[in-house]
Motif scaffolding. Structure first.
Motif, PDB file in Angstrom:
ATOM      1  N   ASP A  16       0.874  -1.181   0.000  1.00  0.00           N
ATOM      2  CA  ASP A  16       0.000   0.000   0.000  1.00  0.00           C
ATOM      3  C   ASP A  16       0.907   1.225   0.000  1.00  0.00           C
ATOM      4  O   ASP A  16       1.040   1.932   1.002  1.00  0.00           O
ATOM      5  CB  ASP A  16      -0.906  -0.014   1.236  1.00  0.00           C
ATOM      6  N   PRO A  17       1.591   1.475  -1.116  1.00  0.00           N
ATOM      7  CA  PRO A  17       2.674   2.458  -1.112  1.00  0.00           C
ATOM      8  C   PRO A  17       2.243   3.907  -0.990  1.00  0.00           C
ATOM      9  O   PRO A  17       3.036   4.744  -0.571  1.00  0.00           O
ATOM     10  CB  PRO A  17       3.379   2.208  -2.448  1.00  0.00           C
ATOM     11  N   LEU A  18       1.007   4.232  -1.340  1.00  0.00           N
ATOM     12  CA  LEU A  18       0.582   5.629  -1.238  1.00  0.00           C
ATOM     13  C   LEU A  18       0.644   6.122   0.199  1.00  0.00           C
ATOM     14  O   LEU A  18       1.140   7.217   0.468  1.00  0.00           O
ATOM     15  CB  LEU A  18      -0.837   5.794  -1.797  1.00  0.00           C
ATOM     16  N   ASP A  19       0.153   5.323   1.132  1.00  0.00           N
ATOM     17  CA  ASP A  19       0.179   5.726   2.534  1.00  0.00           C
ATOM     18  C   ASP A  19       1.613   5.875   3.027  1.00  0.00           C
ATOM     19  O   ASP A  19       1.942   6.817   3.753  1.00  0.00           O
ATOM     20  CB  ASP A  19      -0.570   4.700   3.391  1.00  0.00           C
ATOM     21  N   ALA A  20       2.472   4.924   2.655  1.00  0.00           N
ATOM     22  CA  ALA A  20       3.867   4.988   3.077  1.00  0.00           C
ATOM     23  C   ALA A  20       4.553   6.234   2.522  1.00  0.00           C
ATOM     24  O   ALA A  20       5.322   6.902   3.229  1.00  0.00           O
ATOM     25  CB  ALA A  20       4.609   3.731   2.630  1.00  0.00           C
ATOM     26  N   ALA A  21       4.281   6.563   1.269  1.00  0.00           N
ATOM     27  CA  ALA A  21       4.910   7.726   0.647  1.00  0.00           C
ATOM     28  C   ALA A  21       4.423   9.029   1.289  1.00  0.00           C
ATOM     29  O   ALA A  21       5.220   9.952   1.526  1.00  0.00           O
ATOM     30  CB  ALA A  21       4.626   7.729  -0.854  1.00  0.00           C
ATOM     31  N   ARG A  22       3.133   9.109   1.573  1.00  0.00           N
ATOM     32  CA  ARG A  22       2.607  10.315   2.238  1.00  0.00           C
ATOM     33  C   ARG A  22       3.236  10.488   3.620  1.00  0.00           C
ATOM     34  O   ARG A  22       3.607  11.602   4.016  1.00  0.00           O
ATOM     35  CB  ARG A  22       1.081  10.214   2.375  1.00  0.00           C
ATOM     36  N   ARG A  23       3.331   9.388   4.348  1.00  0.00           N
ATOM     37  CA  ARG A  23       3.924   9.451   5.686  1.00  0.00           C
ATOM     38  C   ARG A  23       5.386   9.886   5.617  1.00  0.00           C
ATOM     39  O   ARG A  23       5.842  10.711   6.416  1.00  0.00           O
ATOM     40  CB  ARG A  23       3.804   8.089   6.365  1.00  0.00           C
ATOM     41  N   LEU A  24       6.127   9.357   4.645  1.00  0.00           N
ATOM     42  CA  LEU A  24       7.532   9.718   4.507  1.00  0.00           C
ATOM     43  C   LEU A  24       7.691  11.185   4.158  1.00  0.00           C
ATOM     44  O   LEU A  24       8.552  11.881   4.729  1.00  0.00           O
ATOM     45  CB  LEU A  24       8.191   8.849   3.436  1.00  0.00           C
ATOM     46  N   GLU A  25       6.895  11.670   3.238  1.00  0.00           N
ATOM     47  CA  GLU A  25       7.014  13.077   2.842  1.00  0.00           C
ATOM     48  C   GLU A  25       6.722  14.000   4.020  1.00  0.00           C
ATOM     49  O   GLU A  25       7.426  14.995   4.239  1.00  0.00           O
ATOM     50  CB  GLU A  25       6.078  13.378   1.682  1.00  0.00           C
ATOM     51  N   HIS A  26       5.703  13.675   4.787  1.00  0.00           N
ATOM     52  CA  HIS A  26       5.355  14.486   5.958  1.00  0.00           C
ATOM     53  C   HIS A  26       6.484  14.451   6.986  1.00  0.00           C
ATOM     54  O   HIS A  26       6.854  15.487   7.558  1.00  0.00           O
ATOM     55  CB  HIS A  26       4.056  13.979   6.578  1.00  0.00           C
ATOM     56  N   TRP A  27       7.042  13.274   7.226  1.00  0.00           N
ATOM     57  CA  TRP A  27       8.116  13.108   8.210  1.00  0.00           C
ATOM     58  C   TRP A  27       9.360  13.892   7.797  1.00  0.00           C
ATOM     59  O   TRP A  27       9.969  14.599   8.620  1.00  0.00           O
ATOM     60  CB  TRP A  27       8.428  11.626   8.352  1.00  0.00           C
ATOM     61  N   LEU A  28       9.740  13.790   6.541  1.00  0.00           N
ATOM     62  CA  LEU A  28      10.906  14.527   6.057  1.00  0.00           C
ATOM     63  C   LEU A  28      10.686  16.037   6.151  1.00  0.00           C
ATOM     64  O   LEU A  28      11.598  16.784   6.506  1.00  0.00           O
ATOM     65  CB  LEU A  28      11.209  14.137   4.612  1.00  0.00           C
ATOM     66  N   GLY A  29       9.462  16.457   5.845  1.00  0.00           N
ATOM     67  CA  GLY A  29       9.163  17.885   5.893  1.00  0.00           C
ATOM     68  C   GLY A  29       9.240  18.478   7.282  1.00  0.00           C
ATOM     69  O   GLY A  29       9.421  19.692   7.443  1.00  0.00           O
ATOM     70  N   ALA A  30       9.105  17.632   8.300  1.00  0.00           N
ATOM     71  CA  ALA A  30       9.142  18.110   9.679  1.00  0.00           C
ATOM     72  C   ALA A  30      10.561  18.121  10.268  1.00  0.00           C
ATOM     73  O   ALA A  30      10.771  18.629  11.364  1.00  0.00           O
ATOM     74  CB  ALA A  30       8.239  17.244  10.561  1.00  0.00           C
ATOM     75  N   LEU A  31      11.531  17.558   9.543  1.00  0.00           N
ATOM     76  CA  LEU A  31      12.900  17.514  10.041  1.00  0.00           C
ATOM     77  C   LEU A  31      13.605  18.853   9.870  1.00  0.00           C
ATOM     78  O   LEU A  31      13.241  19.658   9.005  1.00  0.00           O
ATOM     79  CB  LEU A  31      13.705  16.445   9.286  1.00  0.00           C
ATOM     80  N   ALA A  36       8.406  11.179  -3.034  1.00  0.00           N
ATOM     81  CA  ALA A  36       8.260  11.827  -1.729  1.00  0.00           C
ATOM     82  C   ALA A  36       9.597  12.363  -1.232  1.00  0.00           C
ATOM     83  O   ALA A  36       9.683  13.482  -0.702  1.00  0.00           O
ATOM     84  CB  ALA A  36       7.674  10.841  -0.724  1.00  0.00           C
ATOM     85  N   PHE A  37      10.643  11.568  -1.399  1.00  0.00           N
ATOM     86  CA  PHE A  37      11.979  11.952  -0.923  1.00  0.00           C
ATOM     87  C   PHE A  37      12.510  13.174  -1.661  1.00  0.00           C
ATOM     88  O   PHE A  37      12.947  14.153  -1.038  1.00  0.00           O
ATOM     89  CB  PHE A  37      12.929  10.761  -1.091  1.00  0.00           C
ATOM     90  N   VAL A  38      12.497  13.146  -3.001  1.00  0.00           N
ATOM     91  CA  VAL A  38      13.092  14.268  -3.741  1.00  0.00           C
ATOM     92  C   VAL A  38      12.252  15.535  -3.580  1.00  0.00           C
ATOM     93  O   VAL A  38      12.797  16.643  -3.557  1.00  0.00           O
ATOM     94  CB  VAL A  38      13.301  13.924  -5.233  1.00  0.00           C
ATOM     95  N   HIS A  39      10.942  15.385  -3.430  1.00  0.00           N
ATOM     96  CA  HIS A  39      10.093  16.561  -3.255  1.00  0.00           C
ATOM     97  C   HIS A  39      10.306  17.180  -1.880  1.00  0.00           C
ATOM     98  O   HIS A  39      10.484  18.402  -1.750  1.00  0.00           O
ATOM     99  CB  HIS A  39       8.630  16.188  -3.433  1.00  0.00           C
ATOM    100  N   ALA A  40      10.323  16.347  -0.833  1.00  0.00           N
ATOM    101  CA  ALA A  40      10.446  16.865   0.525  1.00  0.00           C
ATOM    102  C   ALA A  40      11.824  17.449   0.806  1.00  0.00           C
ATOM    103  O   ALA A  40      11.961  18.345   1.646  1.00  0.00           O
ATOM    104  CB  ALA A  40      10.128  15.768   1.528  1.00  0.00           C
ATOM    105  N   THR A  41      12.851  16.968   0.120  1.00  0.00           N
ATOM    106  CA  THR A  41      14.221  17.429   0.384  1.00  0.00           C
ATOM    107  C   THR A  41      14.739  18.376  -0.696  1.00  0.00           C
ATOM    108  O   THR A  41      15.927  18.702  -0.713  1.00  0.00           O
ATOM    109  CB  THR A  41      15.186  16.230   0.499  1.00  0.00           C
TER     110      THR A  41
END
Length: 249
Positions: A58-73, A121-126
């Motif tokens: 279920d990669p959509l949920d994982a990707a959303r969670r990762l993007e949010h987490w990276l954005g908060a760092l 998610a990674f390249v967008h958030a960083t």
């Protein structure tokens, strides 16, 4: 505080776990994504470990969670940030017509859709980070050479290879674009090898070849393979070849 961030999927066993252990020993801030967190995995002094229990089917949920987490760092904490897409599922060896449709869908999602979405998610958030950013997609020789009885796995790894080529071109247009490599790690003694050696030779004609690799001691341990993969990741010219093989070093 750790100043290197490493994200690893499929880190509960095999190559992924061995890479997590090595990076933790080096003092990295490590985030693992796997269906089952590993209670035995721990960070030594200087390292920091976070483990997420996620289903990459279920990669959509994982990707959303990762993007949010990276954005908060706090991006200023890190000199580097690396995403290692390692997770994969292997359908039972055999012709595509005999594959279970649900298992096939899960393998495609975990092996290809999840890396694409997590990378996005990674390249967008960083994107605004000053840190050096890298994406390592763990590929396979089967992404470049077809093998009977392995069409889904071949397709997933070939997809990762070509995705990496195109992503590298996009990132090269940016001032601080991520460096991207789809890397074949060599032949490793993992559960996948056990499954291949135990396959029905009537539907998987290469079974004996894999049995001989094991009998001849030609399979690398996960720890040895992890050392080679991470050495490639640490190369000064990482990203010069977006599709590579550790055996070409």
């Amino acid at each position: 505080m750790p100043n290197h961030l490493t994200l690893i999927t499929g880190a509960s066993r095999g190559l992924g776990r061995a890479m997590a252990v090595q990076r933790l020993r080096e003092g990295h801030h490590v985030l693992t994504l796997a269906r089952r967190p590993d209670a035995a995995l721990a960070a030594p002094d200087g390292g920091l470990l976070e483990q997420w229990s996620v289903d990459l089917g279920d990669p959509l949920d994982a990707a959303r969670r990762l993007e949010h987490w990276l954005g908060a760092l706090d991006a200023h904490r890190f000199a580097s940030a690396t995403l290692i897409n390692n997770a994969a599922l292997l359908t039972p060896p055999g012709p595509i017509g005999a594959a279970d449709a649900a298992a096939l869908s899960a393998a495609l999602r975990v092996g290809l859709e999840a890396p694409v979405l997590l990378t996005r998610a990674f390249v967008h958030a960083t994107d605004g980070w000053a840190a050096q950013r890298k994406v390592l997609n763990v590929s396979s020789g089967l992404g470049r050479f077809a093998m009977a009885g392995s069409a889904p796995y071949c397709a997933v790894k070939a997809g990762l290879d070509h995705f990496s080529r195109a992503l590298a071109l996009d990132e090269a247009l940016k001032a601080n674009g991520a460096r991207v490599v789809s890397l074949a790690p060599g032949v490793i003694d993992t559960d996948m090898q056990v499954q291949l050696r135990g396959a029905d030779p009537g539907v998987f004609p290469d079974r004996e070849r894999f049995a001989q690799l094991k009998a001849g001691g030609q399979l690398a341990s996960p720890e040895a393979a992890a050392a080679r993969v991470l050495a490639w990741l640490d190369r000064a010219d990482f990203g010069a070849q977006p599709v590579a093989d550790v055996r070409d070093a």
